[in-house]
Design a protein around this motif. Sequence first.
Motif, PDB file in Angstrom:
ATOM      1  N   ASN A   1       0.813  -1.215   0.000  1.00  0.00           N
ATOM      2  CA  ASN A   1       0.000   0.000   0.000  1.00  0.00           C
ATOM      3  C   ASN A   1       0.852   1.273   0.000  1.00  0.00           C
ATOM      4  OD1 ASN A   1       0.986  -0.109   2.568  1.00  0.00           O
ATOM      5  ND2 ASN A   1      -0.999  -0.227   3.592  1.00  0.00           N
ATOM      6  N   SER A   2       2.016   1.221  -0.626  1.00  0.00           N
ATOM      7  CA  SER A   2       2.847   2.414  -0.783  1.00  0.00           C
ATOM      8  C   SER A   2       3.255   2.530  -2.244  1.00  0.00           C
ATOM      9  CB  SER A   2       4.087   2.339   0.114  1.00  0.00           C
ATOM     10  OG  SER A   2       4.904   1.253  -0.253  1.00  0.00           O
ATOM     11  N   SER A   3       3.853   3.659  -2.597  1.00  0.00           N
ATOM     12  CA  SER A   3       4.210   3.870  -4.000  1.00  0.00           C
ATOM     13  C   SER A   3       5.321   2.926  -4.461  1.00  0.00           C
ATOM     14  CB  SER A   3       4.645   5.319  -4.225  1.00  0.00           C
ATOM     15  OG  SER A   3       5.780   5.627  -3.440  1.00  0.00           O
ATOM     16  N   VAL A   4       6.129   2.452  -3.523  1.00  0.00           N
ATOM     17  CA  VAL A   4       7.226   1.546  -3.861  1.00  0.00           C
ATOM     18  C   VAL A   4       6.977   0.192  -3.200  1.00  0.00           C
ATOM     19  CG1 VAL A   4       9.705   1.142  -3.719  1.00  0.00           C
ATOM     20  CG2 VAL A   4       8.836   3.469  -4.080  1.00  0.00           C
ATOM     21  N   LEU A   5       7.124  -0.842  -3.992  1.00  0.00           N
ATOM     22  CA  LEU A   5       6.938  -2.204  -3.480  1.00  0.00           C
ATOM     23  C   LEU A   5       8.233  -2.982  -3.675  1.00  0.00           C
ATOM     24  CD1 LEU A   5       5.037  -4.416  -2.364  1.00  0.00           C
ATOM     25  CD2 LEU A   5       4.473  -4.973  -4.749  1.00  0.00           C
ATOM     26  N   ASN A   6       8.816  -3.470  -2.591  1.00  0.00           N
ATOM     27  CA  ASN A   6      10.013  -4.301  -2.646  1.00  0.00           C
ATOM     28  C   ASN A   6       9.599  -5.741  -2.304  1.00  0.00           C
ATOM     29  OD1 ASN A   6      12.460  -2.365  -2.908  1.00  0.00           O
ATOM     30  ND2 ASN A   6      11.165  -1.412  -1.340  1.00  0.00           N
ATOM     31  N   ILE A   7       9.828  -6.626  -3.246  1.00  0.00           N
ATOM     32  CA  ILE A   7       9.439  -8.025  -3.027  1.00  0.00           C
ATOM     33  C   ILE A   7      10.542  -8.946  -3.527  1.00  0.00           C
ATOM     34  CG2 ILE A   7       6.972  -7.528  -3.242  1.00  0.00           C
ATOM     35  CD1 ILE A   7       7.071  -8.659  -6.061  1.00  0.00           C
ATOM     36  N   LYS A   8      10.450 -10.190  -3.093  1.00  0.00           N
ATOM     37  CA  LYS A   8      11.316 -11.235  -3.629  1.00  0.00           C
ATOM     38  C   LYS A   8      10.624 -11.881  -4.815  1.00  0.00           C
ATOM     39  CE  LYS A   8      14.287 -12.823   0.113  1.00  0.00           C
ATOM     40  NZ  LYS A   8      14.680 -13.993   0.931  1.00  0.00           N
ATOM     41  N   ALA A   9      11.388 -12.070  -5.892  1.00  0.00           N
ATOM     42  CA  ALA A   9      10.821 -12.709  -7.079  1.00  0.00           C
ATOM     43  C   ALA A   9      10.375 -14.117  -6.704  1.00  0.00           C
ATOM     44  CB  ALA A   9      11.837 -12.749  -8.203  1.00  0.00           C
ATOM     45  N   SER A  10       9.134 -14.414  -7.102  1.00  0.00           N
ATOM     46  CA  SER A  10       8.571 -15.715  -6.762  1.00  0.00           C
ATOM     47  C   SER A  10       7.721 -16.196  -7.919  1.00  0.00           C
ATOM     48  CB  SER A  10       7.727 -15.611  -5.480  1.00  0.00           C
ATOM     49  OG  SER A  10       7.004 -16.809  -5.261  1.00  0.00           O
ATOM     50  N   ARG A  11       7.728 -17.488  -8.144  1.00  0.00           N
ATOM     51  CA  ARG A  11       6.975 -18.033  -9.268  1.00  0.00           C
ATOM     52  C   ARG A  11       5.468 -17.900  -9.047  1.00  0.00           C
ATOM     53  NH1 ARG A  11       9.016 -24.073  -9.286  1.00  0.00           N
ATOM     54  NH2 ARG A  11      10.953 -22.903  -8.920  1.00  0.00           N
ATOM     55  N   ASP A  12       5.018 -17.686  -7.761  1.00  0.00           N
ATOM     56  CA  ASP A  12       3.586 -17.509  -7.527  1.00  0.00           C
ATOM     57  C   ASP A  12       3.207 -16.031  -7.452  1.00  0.00           C
ATOM     58  OD1 ASP A  12       4.730 -16.834  -5.176  1.00  0.00           O
ATOM     59  OD2 ASP A  12       3.439 -18.051  -3.897  1.00  0.00           O
ATOM     60  N   THR A  13       4.150 -15.138  -7.749  1.00  0.00           N
ATOM     61  CA  THR A  13       3.852 -13.705  -7.786  1.00  0.00           C
ATOM     62  C   THR A  13       4.346 -13.161  -9.118  1.00  0.00           C
ATOM     63  OG1 THR A  13       4.252 -13.655  -5.420  1.00  0.00           O
ATOM     64  CG2 THR A  13       4.043 -11.541  -6.513  1.00  0.00           C
ATOM     65  N   THR A  14       3.695 -13.617 -10.163  1.00  0.00           N
ATOM     66  CA  THR A  14       4.108 -13.193 -11.508  1.00  0.00           C
ATOM     67  C   THR A  14       3.093 -12.271 -12.143  1.00  0.00           C
ATOM     68  OG1 THR A  14       3.113 -15.175 -12.444  1.00  0.00           O
ATOM     69  CG2 THR A  14       5.445 -15.277 -11.875  1.00  0.00           C
ATOM     70  N   ALA A  15       1.881 -12.314 -11.646  1.00  0.00           N
ATOM     71  CA  ALA A  15       0.831 -11.459 -12.233  1.00  0.00           C
ATOM     72  C   ALA A  15       0.539 -10.323 -11.260  1.00  0.00           C
ATOM     73  CB  ALA A  15      -0.433 -12.276 -12.505  1.00  0.00           C
ATOM     74  N   ILE A  16       1.084  -9.190 -11.527  1.00  0.00           N
ATOM     75  CA  ILE A  16       0.885  -8.019 -10.669  1.00  0.00           C
ATOM     76  C   ILE A  16       0.164  -6.953 -11.473  1.00  0.00           C
ATOM     77  CG2 ILE A  16       2.035  -6.205  -9.363  1.00  0.00           C
ATOM     78  CD1 ILE A  16       4.306  -8.142  -8.842  1.00  0.00           C
ATOM     79  N   PHE A  17      -0.907  -6.413 -10.919  1.00  0.00           N
ATOM     80  CA  PHE A  17      -1.628  -5.345 -11.607  1.00  0.00           C
ATOM     81  C   PHE A  17      -0.750  -4.111 -11.699  1.00  0.00           C
ATOM     82  CE2 PHE A  17      -6.068  -6.971 -10.230  1.00  0.00           C
ATOM     83  CZ  PHE A  17      -6.013  -7.903 -11.235  1.00  0.00           C
ATOM     84  N   PHE A  18      -0.668  -3.561 -12.893  1.00  0.00           N
ATOM     85  CA  PHE A  18       0.003  -2.275 -13.050  1.00  0.00           C
ATOM     86  C   PHE A  18      -0.628  -1.545 -14.225  1.00  0.00           C
ATOM     87  CE2 PHE A  18       2.454  -5.449 -15.382  1.00  0.00           C
ATOM     88  CZ  PHE A  18       2.696  -4.867 -16.616  1.00  0.00           C
ATOM     89  N   PRO A  19      -0.595  -0.235 -14.207  1.00  0.00           N
ATOM     90  CA  PRO A  19      -1.258   0.556 -15.239  1.00  0.00           C
ATOM     91  C   PRO A  19      -0.523   0.468 -16.571  1.00  0.00           C
ATOM     92  CG  PRO A  19      -0.001   1.985 -13.813  1.00  0.00           C
ATOM     93  CD  PRO A  19       0.068   0.615 -13.210  1.00  0.00           C
ATOM     94  N   PRO A  20      -1.176   0.869 -17.667  1.00  0.00           N
ATOM     95  CA  PRO A  20      -0.549   0.805 -18.997  1.00  0.00           C
ATOM     96  C   PRO A  20       0.681   1.704 -19.084  1.00  0.00           C
ATOM     97  CG  PRO A  20      -2.909   1.160 -19.160  1.00  0.00           C
ATOM     98  CD  PRO A  20      -2.562   1.365 -17.742  1.00  0.00           C
ATOM     99  N   GLN A  21       1.589   1.259 -19.907  1.00  0.00           N
ATOM    100  CA  GLN A  21       2.765   2.073 -20.236  1.00  0.00           C
ATOM    101  C   GLN A  21       3.073   1.864 -21.713  1.00  0.00           C
ATOM    102  OE1 GLN A  21       6.158   1.383 -17.779  1.00  0.00           O
ATOM    103  NE2 GLN A  21       7.347   3.051 -18.678  1.00  0.00           N
ATOM    104  N   ILE A  22       2.936   2.920 -22.499  1.00  0.00           N
ATOM    105  CA  ILE A  22       3.191   2.837 -23.941  1.00  0.00           C
ATOM    106  C   ILE A  22       4.697   2.779 -24.161  1.00  0.00           C
ATOM    107  CG2 ILE A  22       2.925   4.025 -26.146  1.00  0.00           C
ATOM    108  CD1 ILE A  22       0.321   5.191 -25.090  1.00  0.00           C
TER     109      ILE A  22
END
Length: 511
Positions: free
Chosen positions: A341-362
Motif C-alpha cells: 500500500n505504498s508507492s514503492v513495493l520491494n518483493i522477492k521474485a517468486s513463481r507464484d507472484t508473476t501477475a501483478i496489476f500495473f497501469p498501462p505504459q506505452i
Amino acid sequence: MFLPQSIKALQGSCVTIPCSFQVKEEYKTYLHSGCKAVWIDNSSSTLLDPTQETGDLTQQNCTTTFHGIGPQHNQKHFLRVECNNLLEYTFNEAGVNIQVLEIPSTPTLTPPSVSVSEGQSVSVQCSAPVPCLSLPPTLTWSPVLGDIQETLQEQPDKTYVKVSTLNFTASEPNTNLTCSAVHSRENGTHVLSSSAQITVDITYPSRNTRVTVSPSGPVTEHSNIILNCSSDANPAVQHYHWYKTDGGTHTLIGNSSVLNMKASRDTTAIFCVAQNELGTENSTVTHLHIHYPPGNTKMTVTPSGPVTEHSYIMLNCSSDANPSVFLWYKTDGGTHTLIGNSSVLNIKASRDTTAIFFPPQIVSSSNCSGDSVKISCVCETEGNPIPLIQWSFPQTSSNHFISSEPLSDKTLRSVLTVIKPQWRDPVTLVCHSNNSVGSDTQTFEIVHNSPEKQNGQEDVVTPLLIASTVILMVLVLVLLCMIRILIVRHNKSRLSSPETKQQSPEDQEKK
C-alpha cells in the motif's frame, strides 16, 4: 484687588484662595501684624474665618486657606480687612465664587487628540485643578507607556493645577490612554474623579497580512472556493492583489479583498498583497488542498529484465492524483490479493507472484511513418490487466483501418492506417491506453504533403504531359513524311534505269 472669579473645592477638603489687595498710600501705615482678613457674603455675614495660613496682610497679600469646606460655602465671597484702626474696608468691587463639589472635576488631556506615525515620539499631558495646595490630587495613567513627569503649574488667576506628562514612542495601534485623578479629604478619605480618555491614532503600513479559505479543508477539483485577504493597516488598506505562484513565477489572478475561484490542480499555491498609502505587505503562501482522481499512472520495475527466483525486485508506481493512494495486488486467475500500500513495493521474485496489476505504459518504440498516400502508426502498450487502445485523430473522409493484436497476456499492439489523408500540416494523432488501474497517452505529430500541395503538383505535371505528347506526335508525323519521300524517290530511280526502259518500234525493226 486681585481674586479669581471662581474656584472649585471638594466637600470635606480645604481650599486655597489666591488674593492680593491695594490701599491708598496714606492707609498703608495702618497695616500691621494684628490686621485680619474676614470673608463675608453679599449679606455681610461672616462665613469663613481665616486661619494661620492667611498671607501677610502687611504686604497686601490676602491669600487664604480655608478648611472644612461644606455646602454652606457654595456662594460668592468678598474680602474685608480689619486692622482695629482707621483701616477697616470691605472690597465689594471683587469677589470669588466658591463652587463646592461632591465629586472632583474630570482631568483635562492635552492635546485632545493624537495622530502620529508609528515610531514617532508622543507627549500627552493630564492636568487637574489643585483646590488646596496642601492636598494636591494624585494623577494615574493607564496604560503606562513611557516616562512620567509631574509638576505644579500656576495659572493666570494664581490658582494651581497639577500636570502629569507621559512621554512614549508610538508603537501600539489605536492605543487608548486613560488618566484618573484621586483627591483627598481632610479626614483621610479619597475620592476618585471621572477618568479622561484619549485614543492615540497611530498610522502604520500594512502588516499581519493573512489569507483565510472557505471551505477550510480539502476540496475537489472544479469546486468553488472563497479566499479572503485581510491586513492590519492604518489608514485602511486601499488595494489588494492576488497571485498564484509556481516556483519563482507569480501570476496576477485578482484585485479585490475577496477572491472567488474554482479549485484547480494548477492553482494550489496562492498569496495576497495588501497596500495602503504607507506601504505593502505580502501574506505567506497558502497551499490549497485540491483533490483530483488518478491519471497518467505508470509503473517501473527494477531490474527491468528477467530476474532469478528469490532475488529482490523493486516496483515503483507513480500517478497524477491527490490524495495519492497506492495499492498493489497479485492475481491468480480471478483472485486478487493485496500485497502492498505504498508507492514503492520491494518483493522477492517468486513463481507464484508473476501477475501483478500495473497501469498501462506505452513503449518508446511506438511511432508513425508514411507520406501523402498512406500513413501508418504503431502503438504498443504494456499493462496488467492487458490494456485497451483507442485512437484520436482528425475525422475526415479519409479511409482508415485499425488493427489490434495481443503480443502477450500483458502487451497489446495496435496499428492505425490512413489512406490518402485529407489533412493539413501539422496533424496530431493520439494513442490512448487504459486498463482498470490507470492510463497512458502517446502523442504523434505528423507532417505530410497537404491536398493543396498535391493538387498544385498535378497542375504542373498535366501541362508537361500534354506538351510531351504533342511533341512526340509531331516527331512521328515528321518521321512518316520522311519515309514517304524516300519511297517515292526510290520508285522514280527504278523507272529511269536502262534495264527497265522499253525499245521503240524503230529499234525493233532495225534488229
